[in-house]
Write a protein that holds these residues in place. Sequence first.
Motif, PDB file in Angstrom:
ATOM      1  N   SER A  45      62.155  57.165  48.509  1.00 29.97           N
ATOM      2  CA  SER A  45      62.553  58.294  49.301  1.00 29.97           C
ATOM      3  C   SER A  45      63.128  59.295  48.006  1.00 29.97           C
ATOM      4  O   SER A  45      62.669  60.542  48.090  1.00 29.97           O
ATOM      5  CB  SER A  45      63.941  58.042  50.221  1.00 29.97           C
ATOM      6  N   CYS A  46      63.828  58.659  47.189  1.00 30.55           N
ATOM      7  CA  CYS A  46      64.558  59.545  45.987  1.00 30.55           C
ATOM      8  C   CYS A  46      64.118  59.279  44.650  1.00 30.55           C
ATOM      9  O   CYS A  46      64.289  60.190  43.798  1.00 30.55           O
ATOM     10  CB  CYS A  46      65.788  59.545  46.165  1.00 30.55           C
ATOM     11  N   GLY A  47      63.388  57.943  44.356  1.00 30.69           N
ATOM     12  CA  GLY A  47      63.170  58.029  43.284  1.00 30.69           C
ATOM     13  C   GLY A  47      63.983  57.107  42.217  1.00 30.69           C
ATOM     14  O   GLY A  47      63.893  56.677  41.151  1.00 30.69           O
ATOM     15  N   HIS A  48      65.352  56.752  42.825  1.00 29.30           N
ATOM     16  CA  HIS A  48      66.343  56.073  42.126  1.00 29.30           C
ATOM     17  C   HIS A  48      65.639  54.716  41.770  1.00 29.30           C
ATOM     18  O   HIS A  48      65.127  53.891  42.272  1.00 29.30           O
ATOM     19  CB  HIS A  48      67.495  55.595  43.309  1.00 29.30           C
ATOM     20  N   ALA A  49      65.898  54.409  40.409  1.00 26.08           N
ATOM     21  CA  ALA A  49      65.469  53.111  39.743  1.00 26.08           C
ATOM     22  C   ALA A  49      66.423  52.028  39.606  1.00 26.08           C
ATOM     23  O   ALA A  49      67.510  52.337  39.444  1.00 26.08           O
ATOM     24  CB  ALA A  49      64.815  53.437  38.363  1.00 26.08           C
ATOM     25  N   ILE A  50      65.713  50.869  40.120  1.00 28.76           N
ATOM     26  CA  ILE A  50      66.718  49.701  39.641  1.00 28.76           C
ATOM     27  C   ILE A  50      65.898  48.657  38.910  1.00 28.76           C
ATOM     28  O   ILE A  50      64.818  48.435  38.869  1.00 28.76           O
ATOM     29  CB  ILE A  50      67.268  49.001  41.018  1.00 28.76           C
ATOM     30  N   LEU A  51      66.624  47.719  38.398  1.00 34.39           N
ATOM     31  CA  LEU A  51      66.119  46.599  37.757  1.00 34.39           C
ATOM     32  C   LEU A  51      66.532  45.324  38.385  1.00 34.39           C
ATOM     33  O   LEU A  51      67.515  45.170  38.523  1.00 34.39           O
ATOM     34  CB  LEU A  51      66.313  46.461  36.144  1.00 34.39           C
TER      35      LEU A  51
END
Length: 67
Positions: A45-51
């Motif tokens: 939806s927004c492109g927020h990145a997580i590892l």
Amino acid sequence: MTALWSSAECRSEHCASCAGERPFEQPGCADGHEPGECPEWACVSCGHAILLGSAQTARPVRLLATV
């Protein structure tokens, strides 16, 4: 953290930016990881990145000299 797997490259996670459960996908990996093995995930939806994944650590080896 909730994880509802649908495939190796797509999963559902809580997105901090969207403030809710959203689908996450793995973008193309420039580090050479195989599909499904890269720790980088991006909110659709927004492109927020997580590892996600476990950290690999290297321990220094200390050789003891015996006389």
